[in-house]
Design a protein around this motif. Sequence first.
Motif, mmCIF file in Angstrom:
data_model
loop_
_atom_site.group_PDB
_atom_site.id
_atom_site.type_symbol
_atom_site.label_atom_id
_atom_site.label_comp_id
_atom_site.label_asym_id
_atom_site.label_seq_id
_atom_site.Cartn_x
_atom_site.Cartn_y
_atom_site.Cartn_z
ATOM 1 N N LEU A 1 0.858 -1.193 0.000
ATOM 2 C CA LEU A 1 0.000 0.000 0.000
ATOM 3 C C LEU A 1 0.893 1.241 0.000
ATOM 4 O O LEU A 1 1.799 1.347 0.831
ATOM 5 N N VAL A 2 0.626 2.172 -0.921
ATOM 6 C CA VAL A 2 1.379 3.432 -0.974
ATOM 7 C C VAL A 2 0.412 4.570 -0.657
ATOM 8 O O VAL A 2 -0.480 4.885 -1.457
ATOM 9 N N VAL A 3 0.574 5.170 0.520
ATOM 10 C CA VAL A 3 -0.309 6.279 0.923
ATOM 11 C C VAL A 3 0.403 7.589 0.590
ATOM 12 O O VAL A 3 1.545 7.810 0.995
ATOM 13 N N GLY A 4 -0.300 8.467 -0.150
ATOM 14 C CA GLY A 4 0.355 9.648 -0.701
ATOM 15 C C GLY A 4 1.004 9.259 -2.013
ATOM 16 O O GLY A 4 2.146 9.622 -2.295
ATOM 17 N N GLY A 5 0.250 8.503 -2.826
ATOM 18 C CA GLY A 5 0.821 7.909 -4.032
ATOM 19 C C GLY A 5 0.394 8.585 -5.317
ATOM 20 O O GLY A 5 0.581 8.026 -6.396
ATOM 21 N N SER A 6 -0.179 9.806 -5.238
ATOM 22 C CA SER A 6 -0.706 10.399 -6.473
ATOM 23 C C SER A 6 0.301 11.256 -7.212
ATOM 24 O O SER A 6 0.139 11.495 -8.411
ATOM 25 N N THR A 7 1.314 11.771 -6.520
ATOM 26 C CA THR A 7 2.313 12.636 -7.179
ATOM 27 C C THR A 7 3.681 12.394 -6.549
ATOM 28 O O THR A 7 3.805 11.623 -5.594
ATOM 29 N N GLY A 8 4.689 13.082 -7.036
ATOM 30 C CA GLY A 8 5.994 13.161 -6.389
ATOM 31 C C GLY A 8 6.598 11.808 -6.025
ATOM 32 O O GLY A 8 6.569 10.851 -6.809
#
Length: 251
Positions: A12-19
């Motif tokens: 799971l990658v939380v904060g996975g929309s950019t950067g």
Amino acid sequence: MTTGLLAGKVVLVVGGSTGIGADAARVFAGEGASVMLAARSKDALAALTEEFTEAGHDVAYAPGDVSVGADVAGFVDATLDRFGRLDGAFNNAGINGQGRLDDVSEDDFDRIMAVNVKGTWLCLREEIRAMRESGGSIVNTSSVGGFRGNTGLGAYQATKHAVIGLTRTAAHDNGPLGIRVNVVAPGPTETPMLTQWRQNDPAAVERRIAAVPLRKAGTTTEVANAAAWLLSDRASQVTGVVLPVDGGYSA
Ligand code: NAI
């Protein structure tokens, strides 16, 4: 057969929309992981998921706000529903802060604490509940600001110190369950967050980069590679550590 550092793992990658988070998802999937992307922007997550799926990766998404307990529980539930288990998590959602501490408003202080500190704690809580029987590996994103002071970053440094404190406690609590918990601490890294900071205070950003022994800001892939290693079985005896990815800035 899938190969790679994270072959067969569900991450799971939380904060996975950019950067850093979006690139980490790309790196983890390239290393053989099935990836659940979480962040606030449904449109950004949907577009990334389509791109990764077209590249042959096993990726899905769950939108939500990391500072809201029910949303974070939803990130983990969506992972279990889609992939059947949770082996790894990269808790990377974060927002920046600016200004002197004596100029920070109460609303701004509460918001950065809610996203960077409460959000990390909520992620740990829900992920550990899902890993209690099976074990797993969790990586939180702090910053070089997590172990030193600096000027003009408001409460940001304090939140990143707190991420390290949460990580160390979680490493002690959960080592006996086979759950490892570590931190990556990026120095200045070329992402939308750095672009925004550069727009507000270009001199401060250039001063930071000039103080990096390797004389450059990091790339998102350099941070993602460090997180991939910590998530992998190659780091099986590593827990509770803070791994700077900062070109020597904190050395
Ligand atoms: P970014 O702004 O590109 O990415 C931040 C991610 O967090 C995005 O996916 C965003 O949607 C998500 N996010 C923010 N608030 C959220 C919320 N309330 N709920 C759910 N998701 C939320 O920034 P960047 O640079 O990729 O930062 C990633 C992490 O790295 C952050 O924790 C940041 O503090 C840390 N960091 C970044 C450095 C840099 O120079 N870029 C240096 C040191 C640490």
